[in-house]
Design a protein around this motif. Structure first.
Motif, PDB file in Angstrom:
ATOM      1  N   VAL A   1       1.396  -1.610   0.176  1.00 37.85           N
ATOM      2  CA  VAL A   1      -0.066   0.398  -0.441  1.00 37.85           C
ATOM      3  C   VAL A   1       1.077   1.427   0.051  1.00 37.85           C
ATOM      4  N   ASP A   2       2.002   1.160  -0.464  1.00 41.95           N
ATOM      5  CA  ASP A   2       3.174   2.514  -0.342  1.00 41.95           C
ATOM      6  C   ASP A   2       4.012   2.174  -1.487  1.00 41.95           C
ATOM      7  N   PRO A   3       3.665   2.546  -2.602  1.00 48.83           N
ATOM      8  CA  PRO A   3       4.358   3.238  -3.949  1.00 48.83           C
ATOM      9  C   PRO A   3       5.278   3.855  -3.718  1.00 48.83           C
ATOM     10  N   GLU A   4       5.333   4.868  -3.329  1.00 46.92           N
ATOM     11  CA  GLU A   4       6.377   5.733  -2.342  1.00 46.92           C
ATOM     12  C   GLU A   4       7.293   4.853  -2.091  1.00 46.92           C
ATOM     13  N   GLY A   5       7.459   4.020  -0.896  1.00 42.97           N
ATOM     14  CA  GLY A   5       8.405   3.371  -0.760  1.00 42.97           C
ATOM     15  C   GLY A   5       8.933   2.427  -1.589  1.00 42.97           C
ATOM     16  N   ALA A   6       7.904   2.269  -2.416  1.00 39.68           N
ATOM     17  CA  ALA A   6       8.615   1.112  -3.071  1.00 39.68           C
ATOM     18  C   ALA A   6       9.352   1.095  -4.552  1.00 39.68           C
ATOM     19  N   SER A   7       9.351   3.044  -4.686  1.00 38.86           N
ATOM     20  CA  SER A   7      10.206   3.579  -5.470  1.00 38.86           C
ATOM     21  C   SER A   7      11.512   3.254  -5.196  1.00 38.86           C
ATOM     22  N   LYS A   8      11.654   3.536  -3.368  1.00 40.32           N
ATOM     23  CA  LYS A   8      12.954   3.499  -3.251  1.00 40.32           C
ATOM     24  C   LYS A   8      13.553   1.863  -3.398  1.00 40.32           C
ATOM     25  N   LEU A   9      13.092   1.465  -3.703  1.00 44.52           N
ATOM     26  CA  LEU A   9      13.907   0.167  -4.393  1.00 44.52           C
ATOM     27  C   LEU A   9      14.993  -0.167  -5.516  1.00 44.52           C
ATOM     28  N   VAL A  10      16.091  -1.086  -4.827  1.00 41.63           N
ATOM     29  CA  VAL A  10      16.986  -0.755  -6.700  1.00 41.63           C
ATOM     30  C   VAL A  10      16.777  -2.416  -7.526  1.00 41.63           C
ATOM     31  N   ASN A  11      17.268  -1.889  -8.836  1.00 38.39           N
ATOM     32  CA  ASN A  11      16.871  -3.264  -9.015  1.00 38.39           C
ATOM     33  C   ASN A  11      18.442  -4.524  -8.584  1.00 38.39           C
ATOM     34  N   PRO A  12      18.440  -5.292  -8.390  1.00 37.90           N
ATOM     35  CA  PRO A  12      18.868  -6.219  -7.590  1.00 37.90           C
ATOM     36  C   PRO A  12      20.029  -7.087  -9.000  1.00 37.90           C
ATOM     37  N   LEU A  13      19.342  -6.813 -10.067  1.00 36.35           N
ATOM     38  CA  LEU A  13      20.019  -7.288 -10.688  1.00 36.35           C
ATOM     39  C   LEU A  13      20.445  -6.739 -12.134  1.00 36.35           C
ATOM     40  N   PRO A  14      22.279  -7.615 -12.232  1.00 36.50           N
ATOM     41  CA  PRO A  14      22.838  -6.963 -13.138  1.00 36.50           C
ATOM     42  C   PRO A  14      22.813  -6.831 -14.378  1.00 36.50           C
ATOM     43  N   ILE A  15      22.662  -6.200 -15.312  1.00 36.39           N
ATOM     44  CA  ILE A  15      22.278  -5.996 -17.267  1.00 36.39           C
ATOM     45  C   ILE A  15      23.665  -6.802 -17.316  1.00 36.39           C
ATOM     46  N   THR A  16      22.491  -8.012 -17.962  1.00 38.44           N
ATOM     47  CA  THR A  16      23.372  -9.066 -18.525  1.00 38.44           C
ATOM     48  C   THR A  16      22.943 -10.111 -19.971  1.00 38.44           C
ATOM     49  N   GLU A  17      23.191 -10.344 -20.852  1.00 33.07           N
ATOM     50  CA  GLU A  17      22.708 -10.791 -21.558  1.00 33.07           C
ATOM     51  C   GLU A  17      21.494 -12.116 -21.332  1.00 33.07           C
ATOM     52  N   ALA A  18      21.524 -12.985 -20.327  1.00 32.71           N
ATOM     53  CA  ALA A  18      21.184 -13.488 -19.770  1.00 32.71           C
ATOM     54  C   ALA A  18      19.825 -12.743 -19.006  1.00 32.71           C
ATOM     55  N   ASN A  19      19.809 -12.282 -18.286  1.00 31.28           N
ATOM     56  CA  ASN A  19      19.064 -11.252 -17.884  1.00 31.28           C
ATOM     57  C   ASN A  19      17.939 -10.615 -19.201  1.00 31.28           C
ATOM     58  N   LEU A  20      18.415 -10.312 -19.555  1.00 35.24           N
ATOM     59  CA  LEU A  20      17.692  -9.491 -20.649  1.00 35.24           C
ATOM     60  C   LEU A  20      17.121 -10.446 -21.377  1.00 35.24           C
ATOM     61  N   GLN A  21      17.300 -11.645 -22.171  1.00 34.19           N
ATOM     62  CA  GLN A  21      16.940 -12.181 -22.475  1.00 34.19           C
ATOM     63  C   GLN A  21      15.605 -12.568 -21.949  1.00 34.19           C
ATOM     64  N   LEU A  22      15.841 -13.511 -20.369  1.00 32.79           N
ATOM     65  CA  LEU A  22      15.107 -13.328 -19.645  1.00 32.79           C
ATOM     66  C   LEU A  22      13.497 -12.637 -19.934  1.00 32.79           C
ATOM     67  N   GLY A  23      14.024 -11.423 -19.368  1.00 33.89           N
ATOM     68  CA  GLY A  23      13.420 -10.861 -18.909  1.00 33.89           C
ATOM     69  C   GLY A  23      12.114 -10.236 -20.859  1.00 33.89           C
ATOM     70  N   LYS A  24      12.783 -10.036 -21.784  1.00 33.64           N
ATOM     71  CA  LYS A  24      12.858 -10.752 -23.202  1.00 33.64           C
ATOM     72  C   LYS A  24      11.183 -11.533 -23.465  1.00 33.64           C
ATOM     73  N   VAL A  25      11.662 -12.843 -22.235  1.00 36.11           N
ATOM     74  CA  VAL A  25      10.685 -13.988 -22.542  1.00 36.11           C
ATOM     75  C   VAL A  25       9.742 -13.718 -22.071  1.00 36.11           C
ATOM     76  N   LYS A  26       9.589 -13.272 -20.912  1.00 33.27           N
ATOM     77  CA  LYS A  26       8.337 -12.942 -19.881  1.00 33.27           C
ATOM     78  C   LYS A  26       7.719 -11.849 -20.732  1.00 33.27           C
ATOM     79  N   TYR A  27       8.294 -11.083 -20.522  1.00 31.49           N
ATOM     80  CA  TYR A  27       7.715  -9.625 -21.329  1.00 31.49           C
ATOM     81  C   TYR A  27       6.737  -9.644 -22.426  1.00 31.49           C
ATOM     82  N   ASP A  28       7.273 -10.743 -23.824  1.00 35.00           N
ATOM     83  CA  ASP A  28       6.827 -11.127 -24.491  1.00 35.00           C
ATOM     84  C   ASP A  28       5.281 -12.170 -24.460  1.00 35.00           C
TER      85      ASP A  28
END
Lengths: 396, 378
Positions: free
Chosen positions: B266-293
């Motif tokens: 119930v706290d979107p502002e609090g959530a804004s402070k979260l930081v993406n824990p994943l590094p930008i790697t090809e594997a992560n982007l590929q996973l993201g593309k699969v899930k996004y699609d």
């Protein structure tokens, strides 16, 4: 009743001299072309030889099936024509001879006969207990022996009856025909699998034997129908045969045209639906290049034309229509076998040339000659058969 | 009682051969309106009577073909026009799949239409009256005799001449058959109230007895359906628990294995402070593309432009390339995926924590593809 015959009016005559003349010309021309073909292009000739072999088998076995089914079913209408089917079944004698060149060229035809290919291929090596040269040789020899033995016994009894008029021979033939049927079912299925399906040894279709059976019966029926109408018009059969006697021939041609279409479509639809690459490639091979037109042509030639040509009741009895449609169906069956066999040889596009024409000429010539030979020594009508008079008097 | 009118002369024969011979001679004698009555169909009768081929086949052809066409049209309308739907990866118009249905409908409509044509056109149902009904002649020919019946309305008919003709044919029991005008009154007796009423009552009673007998009284479950298991179903009551609910809350103070509760529900502002824990790697982007699609693209479009593939069946979402979304932190986007927004539902059950973060990486990549940063150009 003036149209009823209570006694037999049959005088044995020789067939028109054209039978022998055309048969001889076609055979000699065909034989020369076939020999020339084997010199110029042995691989293509081997594939054509296989088509030739299957065509002879179809006509011989199809006619044999008709003889046997008449005995089992106790059919009366077909008795005046049974001898024609018996003569055509004599084509089976040619089958082992036609098969010799196929055996000499096994390596060109079937790539499962190459042991190095089989060893490297997991699927083929697991099929090798069945698909190996020696077992194939043994079982095909066995099949041919079965066909010839039953041919000899059944037609022998039928011939004996001409003289003795012994009804027990009919009873005997009924039993032998009943024994023949399961053998027929198994041998025709495995012969079709061995000779044609194993051209693509990775491919399989469980309905393949039935598919070939439907074509076989059509070929046998069409040959019998054409000769029955032709010989009757020439007055070489018994007197008193009318178009009513043809009706069941026409009806059976129509029925088996539908049966073929049913089987062919079932096979296609199941493979199309499942869409498994291990099955679809067989149809894709028949859809590539201008094979597409041959495949579409098969639909028209083998189903649509005979279907509408024989749909109405009068057309099933009309001698002119029957002669045309039976020749058409024989052509359709040849077309069908060509379509089953040749895409393995020529993948890019279909081929037709003097080699194909030579084998066709030889096939037609040999069938005419063997029919003429039988007709010159035996009665063209089974005059001793107790059902014959009822068969002649058969009316719709 | 109205006046008797001569309907026909009838004669009987003993054998099939005799009747076929008689029929042949009658048609040769020039009679057109006559009929032959036999206990069973005789081979050769069509030729003897010189009957033209039956026209019923045309009715079968016409109705059969209309069956084919209507089956094809119906399926075409359903599968291509009204509810285009990909089934089993086949095209919208899978002709081979339609062929069996077309075949069945052809056979069915041809068969039914032929029977009805025969019944209503040829037999003139429900007219069930005929001058020969209930005559001695009809009794004989439906038992063991073969009869011929020459109608009085035939042009060649002449009472004495025809009588003599029948005698010459060798017919026995030659009879004059009469009918009366008032026999027309019984023409529609099939529709008689009493008869039709009893028929209807019998039909309904039989149906009810069969239905109740087979489906209620004698019904036995053929085997245990998978649906009817001895288990608790969600949203259903239960006698096992004191509160009567079958659905249970998790035990206080526990979480599911491999899961962490989302603490900013119930706290979107609090959530804004979260930081993406994943590094930008090809594997992560590929996973993201699969899930996004899979999960995002049906509404947001493959490029994130809000170009839904759902043909207006669901409201189109705004573009992901807007300045607002570009300026959001990863955590703020995470909040939308986890909790949903407006009509977008939560995707927590479809996407794990890491998958959500990987999807956000991919969304960022999509955004940069249209609005590259200065640094990307170097």
């Amino acid at each position: 009743m003036n149209s009823t015959h209570h006694s037999l009016d049959y005088v044995r005559k020789d067939l028109p001299v054209n039978f022998k003349k055309i048969g001889l010309i076609l055979s000699v021309v065909g034989l020369i072309l076939v020999i020339a073909a084997y010199y110029s292009d042995p691989v293509r000739s081997a594939f054509n030889n296989l088509v030739f072999l299957m065509l002879l088998t179809s006509i011989g076995l199809g006619a044999m099936f008709l003889v046997a089914i008449e005995y089992i079913g106790g059919a009366v209408w077909s008795t005046p024509f049974r001898r024609i089917a018996e003569f055509l079944a004599a084509v089976l004698i040619l089958v082992p001879i036609a098969a010799i060149p196929v055996y000499l060229n096994l390596h060109d035809l079937y790539h499962w006969t190459h042991t190095d290919v089989v060893a490297a291929d997991k699927i083929l090596s697991s099929k090798s207990p069945y698909l190996n040269e020696s077992f194939m040789l043994i079982r095909i020899a066995l099949f041919m022996a079965i066909w010839l033995i039953f041919y000899k016994i059944i037609t022998g009894n039928s011939k004996k009856q001409d003289e003795s008029k012994d009804q027990n021979l009919t009873t005997k033939n009924i039993k032998i025909s009943a024994i023949f049927m399961p053998f027929f079912a198994l041998t025709i299925t495995f012969a079709a699998i061995d000779w044609m399906m194993s051209l693509e040894p990775h491919w399989f279709s469980t309905i393949y034997g039935v598919y070939y059976f439907s074509g076989t019966v059509l070929a046998g029926l069409a040959a019998v129908t054409f000769l029955a109408v032709y010989l009757n018009e020439k007055g070489l059969l018994v007197k008193g045969l009318k178009s009513d006697n043809y009706y069941s021939l026409g009806a059976l041609l129509f029925a088996f045209t539908n049966f073929w279409a049913y089987i062919a479509f079932s096979q296609y639809m199941l493979i199309w639906y499942a869409n498994l690459p291990e099955e679809t490639f067989w149809y894709l091979a028949r859809w590539g290049g201008n094979w597409k037109f041959v495949t579409l042509g098969l639909l028209v030639v083998h189903f649509i034309v005979p279907y509408f040509g024989l749909l109405s009741q009068p057309s099933k009895m009309d001698p002119k229509r029957l002669k045309f449609m039976s020749l058409w169906i024989l052509f359709a069956h040849l077309y069908d076998i060509y379509w089953l066999v040749m895409p393995t040889f020529s993948k890019e596009s279909f081929v037709f040339g003097w080699i194909e024409a030579g084998f066709l000429s030889l096939a037609v010539g040999l069938i005419l000659l063997i029919f003429n030979y039988k007709a010159s020594r035996e009665n063209v009508v089974a005059i001793g058969d107790p059902k014959l008079i009822r068969g002649i008097n058969f009316r719709l | 009682m109205s006046e008797k009118v001569l309907y026909a002369l009838t004669g009987l024969f003993e054998t099939p051969d005799q009747i076929i011979d008689a029929a042949e001679k009658t048609s040769d004698g020039g009679y057109k309106k006559y009929d032959v009555n036999t206990p069973y169909p005789l081979h050769g009768m069509n030729q003897a009577m010189k009957l033209p081929p039956s026209k019923l086949g045309y009715a079968a052809l016409v109705f059969g073909l209309s069956g084919t066409v209507s089956a094809l049209a119906l399926m075409y309308w359903m599968a291509v026009i009204d509810y285009a739907h990909v089934i089993g990866g086949k095209p919208y118009f899978p002709l081979p799949a339609f062929v069996p249905v077309m075949f069945e409908v052809t056979v069915l409509s041809a068969a039914i239409a032929t029977v009805f044509t025969m019944l209503f056109v040829v037999f003139k149902f429900p007219n069930n009256s005929h001058p020969l009904h209930d005559t001695e002649y009809m009794k004989s020919v439906s038992r063991d005799k073969y009869g011929i019946c020459i109608l009085a309305e035939d042009e060649k008919f002449d009472e004495n001449g025809t009588l003599k003709f029948l005698e010459e044919l060798g017919a026995t029991n030659i009879t004059h058959q009469y009918f009366t005008e008032d026999s027309y009154a019984t023409w529609w007796s099939v529709l008689d109230k009493k008869f039709a009423g009893i028929l209807a009552v019998t039909a309904i009673a039989t149906s009810l007895v069969v239905y109740i007998g087979l489906n209620k009284v004698l019904y036995m479950q053929p085997f245990s359906w998978m649906m009817e298991q001895e288990k608790l179903n969600p949203q259903k009551g239960s006698v096992l628990f004191a509160d009567g609910f079958s659905m249970r809350n998790p035990v206080q103070g526990t979480i599911a294995r491999g899961d962490l509760p989302y603490e900013y529900a119930v706290d979107p502002e609090g959530a804004s402070k979260l930081v993406n824990p994943l590094p930008i790697t090809e594997a992560n982007l590929q996973l993201g593309k699969v899930k996004y699609d899979i999960y995002c693209s049906p509404c947001h479009g493959f490029m994130g432009e809000g170009d839904s593939r759902l043909r207006g069946q669901f409201p189109n979402p705004p573009s992901l390339h807007s300045e607002k979304v570009r300026d959001w932190t990863d955590g703020r986007i995470y909040h939308v995926i986890a909790m949903g927004q407006n009509v977008m539902p939560s995707y927590s059950s479809q996407l794990s924590r890491n998958e959500k973060w990987a999807t956000i990486l991919y969304v960022r990549a999509l955004q940069r593809s249209l609005n590259a940063k200065e640094s990307d150009l170097q």
